[in-house]
Every structure is written in structure tokens, then in C-alpha cells.
Design a protein around this motif. Structure first.
Motif, PDB file in Angstrom:
ATOM      1  N   PHE A 286       0.835  -1.200   0.000  1.00  0.00           N
ATOM      2  CA  PHE A 286       0.000   0.000   0.000  1.00  0.00           C
ATOM      3  C   PHE A 286       0.873   1.256   0.000  1.00  0.00           C
ATOM      4  CE2 PHE A 286      -2.262   3.357   2.378  1.00  0.00           C
ATOM      5  CZ  PHE A 286      -3.308   3.567   1.493  1.00  0.00           C
ATOM      6  N   SER A 287       1.945   1.226   0.770  1.00  0.00           N
ATOM      7  CA  SER A 287       2.858   2.371   0.814  1.00  0.00           C
ATOM      8  C   SER A 287       3.526   2.584  -0.532  1.00  0.00           C
ATOM      9  CB  SER A 287       3.922   2.160   1.898  1.00  0.00           C
ATOM     10  OG  SER A 287       3.337   2.097   3.174  1.00  0.00           O
ATOM     11  N   LYS A 290       0.964   4.261  -2.861  1.00  0.00           N
ATOM     12  CA  LYS A 290       0.816   5.668  -2.467  1.00  0.00           C
ATOM     13  C   LYS A 290       2.042   6.479  -2.884  1.00  0.00           C
ATOM     14  CE  LYS A 290       0.834   6.660   1.989  1.00  0.00           C
ATOM     15  NZ  LYS A 290       0.407   6.825   3.399  1.00  0.00           N
ATOM     16  N   CYS A 293       2.034   7.022  -6.784  1.00  0.00           N
ATOM     17  CA  CYS A 293       1.053   8.026  -7.188  1.00  0.00           C
ATOM     18  C   CYS A 293       1.490   9.429  -6.756  1.00  0.00           C
ATOM     19  CB  CYS A 293      -0.315   7.700  -6.588  1.00  0.00           C
ATOM     20  SG  CYS A 293      -1.043   6.174  -7.213  1.00  0.00           S
ATOM     21  N   GLY A 294       1.901   9.541  -5.491  1.00  0.00           N
ATOM     22  CA  GLY A 294       2.355  10.834  -4.985  1.00  0.00           C
ATOM     23  C   GLY A 294       3.610  11.304  -5.679  1.00  0.00           C
ATOM     24  N   PHE A 320       1.224  13.702   1.873  1.00  0.00           N
ATOM     25  CA  PHE A 320       0.462  12.696   2.628  1.00  0.00           C
ATOM     26  C   PHE A 320       0.791  12.756   4.121  1.00  0.00           C
ATOM     27  CE2 PHE A 320       0.884  10.925  -1.682  1.00  0.00           C
ATOM     28  CZ  PHE A 320      -0.456  10.763  -2.019  1.00  0.00           C
TER      29      PHE A 320
END
Length: 429
Positions: A286-287, A290, A293-294, A320
């Protein structure tokens, strides 16, 4: 040089003492006040734009450390990066200036210039390769002529990495030829937050990455020789068995700083240069999603002035929550620590590095408390203490250096080890 500095009223001046990081540096200097040259107490002062804010910082530090009111004993110097005369007056009073005013690409050069012109040694905690390398290009000869040491990146970027490589080389029995480092930051349930100034440095650094390539061409360096087998680079995202999580290349200044140190040691000390790659753990899948995308959004936005404006105006949203204008809370700082593991390979004593694959390995680590505002300020203050106590062990008689180049013949690693930044050899996994 000793005759000049001995007449100065202060061993250390903390410039930018009322800033977020500067406040922590003030506390650390107060803790280390007994470590002055020759065993005498440190004579120190704080400097910045607002006398009232500096007084408040001294009072706050005294409360936190349960000490008498520091504002009655520590001198306050009013100085502003935009007023050249004020910087000159500040630099004429201190042996070592600790510069906490960033981003350094905007505010650093006037302080470097004032230190060189007025005979004060300079230390900062910069993590911006463009600034660090430009200062070397433009001020090394001037600093050398003046007998002044300008030593950048004396914080979490990049003391652990640069001195960690030196430590690993010293512990390796033979010729160390390559090292991979893996940074892992552990935080409590509230996570870890960086301050807005660090985020700004990253935004403008990535936006101006092209100028760094042009700057490096001006040095005219020949490529460092590759000793032994050439290291194969890993992918942008990969699962690291070393730290048991996904990892990416470390985007900070550590690789740049380490390479500059390795070049210095190769050219000045005829040491075998080490190939170095740095990675940082990012957690689970998940990290990773993220981050990708970031990261893509970040890369697009830094290319445009409006994008940079949005990034710097809303750091918490676009990072984030990793950075904010308020910075971390004391609880977040207390719950955070770091480990930096070094996996090295090379050739054992008596083995020719030009023949075959490496036949020896080593694993070392550097561990410490929260990196941004605990380990960083400890490293910065100990760098200053080392200059004051071991000036004779620094290279030549002045110049612009990385921490590894400046301190490789000093006891800084031992000093750091005694102040919470621990160096050790681990079993290779």
C-alpha cells in the motif's frame, strides 16, 4: 589561525536559533557546554533577526533542560541574511558558525561568504546537493587561502552515511570496493512528520536538478576508478530482504556527499574508492502504491511555478502528512528512531581486486534517535566541537569539505557514538 580564533568572544554562534531546527540546536549546545577546547566550557551565542524570539528560545531551552535562565548568560546577536554588515559582525565574533537557516539554496551563500571573509569556520545541516557542490566550486580556494573550514551536510544528511562508509572501510579486513546502504525509519502510532523547510528544499531541489548536472561539468572531474567488480543497480522499487520491506533509491544528498568524500580520499590519501548506492525502506505494498502516485504528481508539479507554489503552500496535503508547517510534535520525535545498515563487499587481504569476484563481505550499522531534530542536531554540534578540539587534524589549512573528508582523521565517530549515534558491526545476513 589559532591566534585569530582565540581572541574571539564565542566558540560557537548558532545562527537561525529561533527557527524550528535552531531551537533544538540551542538545547544541544547547552547540553554540550562542557566540551569546549582544552576542557574549558563553551562560550556561545545565538543569532537571528528577532532579539525577542531569541530570548524566548533561550528561556524555553532552560525550562526543557531544567537549567538556570540561559537568556542571562548567553549573548544574543541580531543578524539577518539580507544585511551583509550584520553577518560580518556575527562572523567576527565566533570561531564556528552553526548555520540553521534554510532552504540553503536561498539563504546559505551569504553566510558562507561572510564566514570566509571574516575568518569563521562554517557548519550546516544542508541536504541540497546543488548548494553543497556550488559552495565547493566557488569558495574552496577562498576558504583555503583564509584558513577557514566550510563543512556542509553535518546532519542526518549526511553524517551517518558519510562516516558510516568510513567506519565500514576501517572495519573491513582487506579492500572494500562496494557498499549498499538501507535506511529504515521507525515511528510510533502517530507517525513521523518533517518540517516545512525540508519539504521546500526538496521541491526546489528536484525542480532545479538540471542545473546540478551543469554544475558538475564545471569541476572537470575524471570518473573515479572502479575497483573490483562493478555493482549492478537495483530497480526503482524492489523488496529488500535486508530490511524486510519494499525499498527505493534514497533521493537525498547522501550519494553525492559520499562520492565527494571518496574522491577526496582517493586523490589526497590514495585510498581505494568505494562504489556506493543508497536505498530507503518505504513499507508494504500500500505504501508503494501511495508513493508511486504521490511521486508522479510531485514530479509533474515541480516542473511548473504554479505547481511549486501549491506544493510549498500545502505541504501536509501533497506529502500525505509526511511534512507540515508545524513540524513534528515532541511525542512524534520521542517515538521515532532510525537505523542505517551498510552491506559491503570486497577482497580479503592478499587477494587481487582485479582478479575474479569479491570474496569477503561485511555488514555495519549506524543507529540513533529521531533523525531530523535529534540525531541531526547532535551531529551538527559534535562537528563543531570536533573543529574546536581537533583543528590540527583537519585537512590542509582550510577549504570546503564534506564531513568524511574534513573529519576522517578526527575522533568524530567516537564522539557521535558517545552522544547517541551508535556505530557497530553486524552479522551479515
Amino acid at each position: 589561525m589559532a591566534a585569530v580564533t582565540s581572541a574571539r568572544p564565542y566558540h560557537v554562534v548558532v545562527f537561525g536559533a529561533s527557527g524550528f531546527t535552531g531551537q533544538f540546536v540551542v538545547e544541544e549546545v547547552a547540553r554540550c557546554a562542557s566540551e569546549g577546547p582544552g576542557g574549558v566550557p563553551l562560550k556561545w551565542a545565538v543569532a537571528g533577526r528577532s532579539r525577542q524570539r531569541l530570548e524566548d528560545v533561550l528561556k524555553q531551552a532552560a525550562r526543557r533542560l531544567s537549567m538556570p535562565d540561559l537568556s542571562t548568560d548567553v549573548e544574543i546577536i541580531v543578524a539577518d541574511v539580507s544585511i551583509e554588515e550584520s553577518l560580518a559582525i556575527m562572523c567576527q565574533q565566533g570561531v564556528v558558525i552553526l548555520n540553521c537557516v534554510g532552504p540553503y539554496r536561498f539563504y546559505g551563500e551569504p553566510v558562507v561568504k561572510a564566514c570566509v571573509e571574516n575568518g569563521a569556520h562554517y557548519v550546516d545541516i544542508c541536504g541540497e546537493p546543488q548548494f553543497l557542490e556550488r559552495m565547493q566550486l566557488e569558495y574552496h580556494t577562498k576558504a583555503l587561502d583564509k584558513g577557514v573550514y566550510v563543512i556542509g551536510s553535518c546532519g542526518f544528511d549526511s553524517i551517518p552515511a558519510d562516516l558510516g562508509i568510513l567506519y565500514t572501510q576501517r572495519q573491513f579486513k582487506g579492500t572494500l570496493t562496494a557498499v549498499e546502504s538501507f535506511l529504515n525509519i521507525r515511528s510510533g502510532p502517530r507517525g513521523s512528520t518533517g518540517h516545512d523547510a525540508t519539504w521546500q528544499s526538496a521541491v526546489y531541489g528536484f525542480a532545479d536538478s538540471g542545473s546540478l548536472r551543469q554544475l558538475r561539468k564545471k569541476f572537470g572531474h575524471q570518473p573515479l576508478p572502479v575497483i573490483g567488480a562493478k555493482v549492478r543497480r537495483r530497480g526503482f522499487v524492489f523488496f529488500s530482504k535486508e530490511i524486510e520491506q519494499y525499498a527505493i533509491p534514497f533521493m537525498g544528498s547522501d550519494p553525492s556527499v559520499v562520492k565527494r568524500t571518496q574522491r577526496f580520499l582517493h586523490e589526497e590519501e590514495q585510498q581505494s574508492p568505494v562504489q556506493y548506492t543508497a536505498y530507503v525502506g518505504v513499507g508494504g505494498l500500500f505504501s508503494v502504491v501511495k508513493l508511486l502516485c504521490g511521486g508522479l504528481l510531485f514530479w509533474v508539479m515541480v516542473k511548473f511555478s504554479l505547481g511549486r507554489k501549491l506544493l510549498t503552500t500545502f505541504p501536509s496535503f501533497f506529502s500525505f502528512g509526511l511534512f507540515s508547517k508545524a513540524g513534528p510534535t515532541m511525542k512524534q520525535i520521542e517515538d521515532t528512531c532510525f537505523s542505517l545498515a551498510f552491506y559491503g563487499e570486497g577482497y580479503s587481504v592478499g587477494t587481487d581486486p582485479s582478479q575474479g569476484r569479491p570474496d569477503a563481505k561485511i555488514c555495519t550499522q549506524v543507529v540513533g534517535a529521531e533523525p531530523g531534530y535529534v540525531a541531526t542536531v547532535s551531529a551538527m554540534v559534535q562537528a563543531a566541537v570536533t573543529i574546536l578540539n581537533e583543528l590540527h587534524s583537519l585537512p590542509r589549512r582550510g577549504g570546503v569539505y564534506t564531513p568524511g573528508a574534513a573529519f576522517y582523521k578526527t575522533s568524530l565517530i567516537e564522539r557521535l557514538h558517545n552522544h547517541g549515534i551508535k556505530f557497530s558491526v553486524r552479522k551479515y545476513q
